[in-house]
Design a protein around this motif. Structure first.
Motif, PDB file in Angstrom:
ATOM      1  N   ILE A   1      -9.325   4.363   1.368  1.00 47.59           N
ATOM      2  CA  ILE A   1      -8.202   4.494   0.460  1.00 47.59           C
ATOM      3  C   ILE A   1      -8.778   4.785  -0.812  1.00 47.59           C
ATOM      4  CG2 ILE A   1      -6.494   2.705  -0.560  1.00 47.59           C
ATOM      5  CD1 ILE A   1      -6.316   2.932   2.437  1.00 47.59           C
TER       6      ILE A   1
ATOM      7  N   SER B   1     -11.279   2.283 -10.138  1.00 49.77           N
ATOM      8  CA  SER B   1     -10.411   3.036  -9.269  1.00 49.77           C
ATOM      9  C   SER B   1     -11.268   4.004  -8.385  1.00 49.77           C
ATOM     10  CB  SER B   1      -9.192   3.928  -9.917  1.00 49.77           C
ATOM     11  OG  SER B   1      -9.687   4.975 -10.937  1.00 49.77           O
TER      12      SER B   1
ATOM     13  N   ARG C   1     -12.708  -4.479  -9.720  1.00 49.81           N
ATOM     14  CA  ARG C   1     -11.238  -4.556  -9.881  1.00 49.81           C
ATOM     15  C   ARG C   1     -10.648  -3.602 -10.963  1.00 49.81           C
ATOM     16  NH1 ARG C   1      -7.497  -9.968  -9.809  1.00 49.81           N
ATOM     17  NH2 ARG C   1      -5.276  -8.892  -9.562  1.00 49.81           N
TER      18      ARG C   1
ATOM     19  N   SER D   1      -4.880  -8.874  -2.152  1.00 55.59           N
ATOM     20  CA  SER D   1      -5.880  -7.877  -2.103  1.00 55.59           C
ATOM     21  C   SER D   1      -5.932  -6.502  -1.404  1.00 55.59           C
ATOM     22  CB  SER D   1      -7.287  -8.685  -1.578  1.00 55.59           C
ATOM     23  OG  SER D   1      -7.057  -8.632  -0.049  1.00 55.59           O
ATOM     24  N   LEU D   2      -6.493  -5.588  -1.704  1.00 57.39           N
ATOM     25  CA  LEU D   2      -6.449  -4.394  -0.893  1.00 57.39           C
ATOM     26  C   LEU D   2      -6.538  -4.634   0.481  1.00 57.39           C
ATOM     27  CD1 LEU D   2      -6.231  -1.118  -1.022  1.00 57.39           C
ATOM     28  CD2 LEU D   2      -8.659  -1.000  -1.465  1.00 57.39           C
TER      29      LEU D   2
ATOM     30  N   GLN E   1      -1.990   6.785  -1.225  1.00 54.87           N
ATOM     31  CA  GLN E   1      -3.487   6.354  -1.654  1.00 54.87           C
ATOM     32  C   GLN E   1      -4.311   6.525  -0.429  1.00 54.87           C
ATOM     33  OE1 GLN E   1      -1.786   2.205  -3.011  1.00 54.87           O
ATOM     34  NE2 GLN E   1      -3.715   2.407  -3.856  1.00 54.87           N
TER      35      GLN E   1
ATOM     36  N   VAL F   1     -10.294  -5.807  -4.437  1.00 51.71           N
ATOM     37  CA  VAL F   1     -10.577  -5.438  -3.259  1.00 51.71           C
ATOM     38  C   VAL F   1     -10.428  -6.580  -2.119  1.00 51.71           C
ATOM     39  CG1 VAL F   1     -12.389  -4.221  -1.432  1.00 51.71           C
ATOM     40  CG2 VAL F   1     -11.966  -3.310  -3.788  1.00 51.71           C
TER      41      VAL F   1
ATOM     42  N   LYS G   1      -8.394   3.519  -4.131  1.00 54.24           N
ATOM     43  CA  LYS G   1      -7.915   2.222  -4.814  1.00 54.24           C
ATOM     44  C   LYS G   1      -7.345   2.259  -6.299  1.00 54.24           C
ATOM     45  CE  LYS G   1     -10.492  -0.958  -6.824  1.00 54.24           C
ATOM     46  NZ  LYS G   1      -9.675  -1.660  -8.012  1.00 54.24           N
ATOM     47  N   LYS G   2      -6.299   1.855  -6.570  1.00 55.60           N
ATOM     48  CA  LYS G   2      -5.708   1.724  -8.021  1.00 55.60           C
ATOM     49  C   LYS G   2      -6.484   0.758  -8.980  1.00 55.60           C
ATOM     50  CE  LYS G   2      -0.886   2.910  -6.632  1.00 55.60           C
ATOM     51  NZ  LYS G   2       0.389   2.193  -6.704  1.00 55.60           N
TER      52      LYS G   2
ATOM     53  N   GLN H   1      -6.240  -3.240  -8.812  1.00 62.50           N
ATOM     54  CA  GLN H   1      -6.039  -3.915  -7.260  1.00 62.50           C
ATOM     55  C   GLN H   1      -7.471  -4.571  -7.248  1.00 62.50           C
ATOM     56  OE1 GLN H   1      -5.108  -0.174  -4.870  1.00 62.50           O
ATOM     57  NE2 GLN H   1      -3.622  -1.599  -4.235  1.00 62.50           N
TER      58      GLN H   1
ATOM     59  N   LEU I   1       1.006  -1.142   0.008  1.00 64.93           N
ATOM     60  CA  LEU I   1      -0.018  -0.016   0.086  1.00 64.93           C
ATOM     61  C   LEU I   1       0.845   1.272  -0.009  1.00 64.93           C
ATOM     62  CD1 LEU I   1      -3.070   1.092   0.112  1.00 64.93           C
ATOM     63  CD2 LEU I   1      -2.490   1.157   2.627  1.00 64.93           C
TER      64      LEU I   1
END
Length: 229
Positions: free
Chosen positions: A17, A66, A63, A34-35, A6, A25, A19-20, A23, A2
């Motif tokens: 977060i 973002s 996924r 996973s995130l 972010q 979750v 998220k990109k 990624q 991480l």
């Protein structure tokens, strides 16, 4: 790992977060990290936590999408946030870049969706009686910018169905850029789609303070950057 850039918000109860795209979750059959796993590792390392670390997922985003994801750091926060989500007390706003075409500047879309487990895709119906297993899906979009080939839509969800935004925009012939599954002409090189969980607003479940956060657009994406300017 991480990236601390972010992290949009963190206190003793919640971590939020950005998220990109790409990624995942929560862990699935792919076995990819996973995130949620990354957040647990971050908490463990930063706060020198012994044993297992608690981190509870409040909601998911796809996924290839973002943007903002809320994770609870305590079971009390998770219980309250989950209840708030059910009561629609957490307002989520998305940005979507879609293929340019003539559509109303703003529109409320109502469809009926059913998840196809075999291909992980939402089947869309216009008639509530067309399939007894379908669920009502409602969103409102407004057009906020245009380019030569694309539109930027801001979307407010009234329901939270599987692949809802992707399916409903596809149903009006405005597939999200890069979303081959729902009718885009071509994929994005990095496997992303141009869907961003842009903003979130809610009252902190413990502190009772208002939280309003905006996620920046993905880095190194000129189309997103041009729309954000």
């Amino acid at each position: 790992m991480l990236n601390e850039k972010q992290i949009l918000f963190e206190d003793n109860h919640i971590i939020i977060i950005n998220k990109k795209a790409g990624q995942i979750v929560q862990g699935d059959k792919t076995g990819d990290i996973s995130l949620l796993d990354e957040v647990k590792f971050y908490i463990k390392q930063k706060y020198l936590k012994p044993g297992n670390v608690f981190a509870g997922l409040v909601h998911r985003i796809d996924r290839p999408t973002s943007g903002i994801v809320i994770i609870a750091k305590t079971s009390k926060a998770l219980t309250r946030l989950t209840e708030m989500l059910k009561k629609r007390e957490i307002k989520k706003t998305y940005w979507a870049v879609v293929k340019k075409k003539e559509i109303p500047e703003t529109q409320r879309l109502v469809h009926y969706l059913k998840k196809n487990e075999k291909n992980n895709k939402a089947i869309i119906y216009h008639d509530p009686n067309a399939n007894t297993g379908s669920k009502e899906a409602i969103l409102t979009y407004k057009m906020i910018k245009k380019s030569d080939h694309y539109l930027l839509l801001e979307i407010d969800l009234e329901t939270g169905r599987h692949h809802q935004i992707r399916a409903q925009l596809s149903a009006i012939k405005c597939p999200i850029k890069g979303d081959l599954k729902y009718g885009a002409d071509r994929s994005n090189g990095d496997g992303s789609i141009h869907l961003l969980a842009r903003k979130i607003e809610f009252i902190h479940p413990i502190k009772k303070e208002k939280i309003r956060l905006v996620a920046p657009v993905p880095e190194n994406d000129n189309l997103w950057k041009s729309f954000e300017r």
